[in-house]
Write an enzyme that holds these catalytic residues in place. Structure first.
Site, PDB file in Angstrom:
ATOM      1  N   PHE A   1     -17.962 -42.823  68.807  1.00 38.79           N
ATOM      2  CA  PHE A   1     -17.361 -44.132  69.041  1.00 38.79           C
ATOM      3  C   PHE A   1     -18.256 -45.282  68.580  1.00 38.79           C
ATOM      4  O   PHE A   1     -17.775 -46.382  68.280  1.00 38.79           O
ATOM      5  CB  PHE A   1     -17.000 -44.303  70.521  1.00 38.79           C
ATOM      6  CG  PHE A   1     -18.113 -44.722  71.432  1.00 38.79           C
ATOM      7  CD1 PHE A   1     -18.281 -46.053  71.790  1.00 38.79           C
ATOM      8  CD2 PHE A   1     -18.986 -43.784  71.971  1.00 38.79           C
ATOM      9  CE1 PHE A   1     -19.296 -46.446  72.649  1.00 38.79           C
ATOM     10  CE2 PHE A   1     -19.996 -44.158  72.837  1.00 38.79           C
ATOM     11  CZ  PHE A   1     -20.160 -45.489  73.170  1.00 38.79           C
ATOM     12  N   LYS A   2     -19.549 -45.037  68.477  1.00 37.32           N
ATOM     13  CA  LYS A   2     -20.463 -46.105  68.067  1.00 37.32           C
ATOM     14  C   LYS A   2     -20.151 -46.623  66.656  1.00 37.32           C
ATOM     15  O   LYS A   2     -20.485 -47.755  66.314  1.00 37.32           O
ATOM     16  CB  LYS A   2     -21.907 -45.614  68.111  1.00 37.32           C
ATOM     17  CG  LYS A   2     -22.340 -44.979  69.439  1.00 37.32           C
ATOM     18  CD  LYS A   2     -22.384 -45.966  70.565  1.00 37.32           C
ATOM     19  CE  LYS A   2     -22.785 -45.330  71.880  1.00 37.32           C
ATOM     20  NZ  LYS A   2     -24.175 -44.934  71.979  1.00 37.32           N
ATOM     21  N   ASP A   3     -19.500 -45.789  65.838  1.00 38.24           N
ATOM     22  CA  ASP A   3     -19.151 -46.221  64.483  1.00 38.24           C
ATOM     23  C   ASP A   3     -18.233 -47.435  64.491  1.00 38.24           C
ATOM     24  O   ASP A   3     -18.288 -48.262  63.575  1.00 38.24           O
ATOM     25  CB  ASP A   3     -18.453 -45.091  63.715  1.00 38.24           C
ATOM     26  CG  ASP A   3     -19.382 -43.943  63.362  1.00 38.24           C
ATOM     27  OD1 ASP A   3     -20.545 -44.208  63.022  1.00 38.24           O
ATOM     28  OD2 ASP A   3     -18.936 -42.781  63.419  1.00 38.24           O
TER      29      ASP A   3
ATOM     30  N   THR B   1     -25.794 -43.689  69.051  1.00 39.56           N
ATOM     31  CA  THR B   1     -26.075 -45.015  68.501  1.00 39.56           C
ATOM     32  C   THR B   1     -26.962 -44.909  67.268  1.00 39.56           C
ATOM     33  O   THR B   1     -26.756 -45.614  66.279  1.00 39.56           O
ATOM     34  CB  THR B   1     -26.748 -45.915  69.552  1.00 39.56           C
ATOM     35  OG1 THR B   1     -25.788 -46.266  70.542  1.00 39.56           O
ATOM     36  CG2 THR B   1     -27.274 -47.201  68.921  1.00 39.56           C
TER      37      THR B   1
ATOM     38  N   LEU C   1     -20.721 -50.257  64.911  1.00 39.68           N
ATOM     39  CA  LEU C   1     -21.886 -50.330  64.036  1.00 39.68           C
ATOM     40  C   LEU C   1     -21.552 -50.366  62.560  1.00 39.68           C
ATOM     41  O   LEU C   1     -22.351 -50.856  61.757  1.00 39.68           O
ATOM     42  CB  LEU C   1     -22.848 -49.185  64.370  1.00 39.68           C
ATOM     43  CG  LEU C   1     -23.603 -49.459  65.679  1.00 39.68           C
ATOM     44  CD1 LEU C   1     -24.280 -48.207  66.205  1.00 39.68           C
ATOM     45  CD2 LEU C   1     -24.630 -50.565  65.476  1.00 39.68           C
TER      46      LEU C   1
END
Length: 466
Positions: A110-112, A143, A115
């Site tokens: 989900f960090k994509d 992350t 980021l």
């Protein structure tokens, strides 16, 4: 839109300065001075938008006029062009639950979502304003790789990512250490994620070091991370509710550093019809205990679990929530964190605790319950959850209106998946061949001095940040 620090030492800065500052110079976290309100007509209209169109609308009031709308649109389109699903964050009915899949980006986590945007935003601001940027971040697993993939090869940017040695999954480690671009630097610290996070916060609090080396943040202390994560709450609500403002939806959120569930909290404050926000934790249940008791106090150690990205005792974004909980009283927030530093705990009065109980539900899952949930979801219809997602699905049991956030592709945690169902999840194309690739990583003790020296040595060798 202007931004200020939760501790009151920074006031009235713009969006670009908030993004590049990362951690506020007074040690606090940056928050918007006000939150826009979304009315029923806007909710109906937003429910018909694509993810990219919705992101543009959600971002615009927070960005203001600092980035022209067409430039912002181009940044958003470029950020999500590489996602493998056309909806970017689809909602699926699977495993006996309603799942918001957040793992279709380049690192399958989900960090994509945040980021990829943040990396392009940094590049845009550097090209427009000049200068250089040296990113320092700590990761409990996802992350780091998402940040690396967001900025790898970008001009004017060096990135240093700290991860706890041996405390991330093998695939998570390889996703970071096999990226060999000259501007990528991996550091394995001999300690826990909390140790790595403490080092990063200390570096950012050292203002002469931060300024002279042009440090920037990608952890969820960076406001742009929270902003990007707000989008998929609005998106999921639109897909589930059919755009009916009278229909509220609940969300169950696997939670470690509090950024993801805090984004949902802000979306609700803006007007999103959210019935319940469930903080789903593993054995490291400081946030569950806080909701239950009104006391925020870490245990003596971080417990290793099957959901390692949530093996966190002190949640970075918790300070932002305390700021809103205390109605923007920066002096009170400062006092609370001074008490945490001196006494190891924050204790709320009965009125504030009641507000917390109104804002959140919280439930913890053991490793045994996590494995049982992976097994139950698989037996229902063959759907495989990663262990973090399974914690969220377990926490949502009995909630018919819940959307469970799937935070990572299950193949990133196949050791846990195999324990649960006797087989691993198929590798997506982005993870294939990782274990055979060349690696580059430096092992360091978990001390500020060791990490600072490594950053200085590397920047001197590259000619950056000095």
């Amino acid at each position: 839109m202007h931004y200020l620090s939760t501790r009151g030492g920074v006031t009235s800065i713009g969006f670009a300065d908030a993004v590049t500052m990362g951690l506020a110079t007074d040690g606090g976290l940056l928050v918007p001075a006000e939150l826009p309100r979304v009315d029923a007509a806007t909710l109906r209209a937003w429910s018909q938008l694509s993810f990219q169109e919705l992101a543009l609308e959600v971002f615009t009031p927070f960005v203001g006029d600092e980035i022209p709308r067409e430039d912002l649109r181009a940044l958003i389109d470029r950020s999500y062009a590489g996602f493998s699903h056309p909806e970017v964050t689809p909602v699926v009915e699977a495993g006996g639950a309603r799942i918001l899949e957040l793992f279709h980006g380049p690192t399958a986590a989900f960090k994509d979502v945040a980021l990829q945007f943040l990396g392009n935003l940094f590049e845009y601001l550097l090209a427009r304003d000049g200068g250089e940027f040296n990113i320092v971040g700590a990761t409990s697993g996802d992350t780091g790789s998402a940040a690396i993939y967001g900025v790898r090869g970008k001009a004017g940017i060096q990135v240093f990512i700290l991860h706890p040695k041996g405390r991330v999954s093998p695939i998570q480690a390889r996703q970071m250490t096999t990226v060999l671009d000259d501007n990528v630097h991996n550091i394995a610290v001999e300690g826990t994620f909390d140790d790595a996070q403490r080092i990063v916060k200390t570096l950012f609090s050292d203002l002469p070091f931060k300024r002279s080396h042009h440090l920037g943040a990608v952890n969820s202390i960076n406001w742009a991370r929270i902003l990007a994560q707000m989008v998929y709450y609005f998106y999921a609500w639109g897909r589930v509710s059919g755009g009916d403002p009278e229909r509220a939806v609940s969300f169950s959120v696997p939670t470690g550093n509090f950024g993801d569930v805090f984004a949902g909290y802000l979306a609700r404050r803006m007007g999103l019809p959210v019935r319940r926000l469930v903080i789903a934790t593993n054995r490291n249940d400081i946030l569950t205990r806080f909701v239950d008791s009104g006391i925020y106090a870490a245990e003596s150690q971080v417990h290793r679990t099957l959901s390692p990205a949530m093996d966190i005792q002190l949640a970075s974004n918790f300070e932002r929530y305390l700021y809103f909980l205390h109605d923007g009283d920066c002096a009170r927030v400062r006092a609370l964190f001074e008490g945490l530093r001196e006494h190891g705990r924050i204790e709320l009065d009965a009125e504030r605790h009641a507000r917390v109980r109104a804002d959140f539900d919280a439930r913890a899952a053991s490793d045994a319950e996590t494995l049982e949930q992976i097994r139950a979801s698989y037996e229902h219809d063959g759907y495989i959850c990663c262990p973090h997602t399974a914690v969220g699905v377990h926490a949502a049991r009995g909630m018919d209106d819940a959307v469970c956030l799937a935070t990572a592709h299950p193949a990133k945690f196949n050791e846990a998946v195999e324990q649960a169902i006797g087989r691993g999840a198929p590798l997506p194309s982005s993870l294939q061949g990782l274990m055979e690739r060349e690696q580059r990583c430096v092992d360091l003790p978990a001390t500020v001095e060791a990490v600072k020296s490594e950053i200085e040595r590397t920047l001197a060798a590259t000619g950056a940040g000095a």
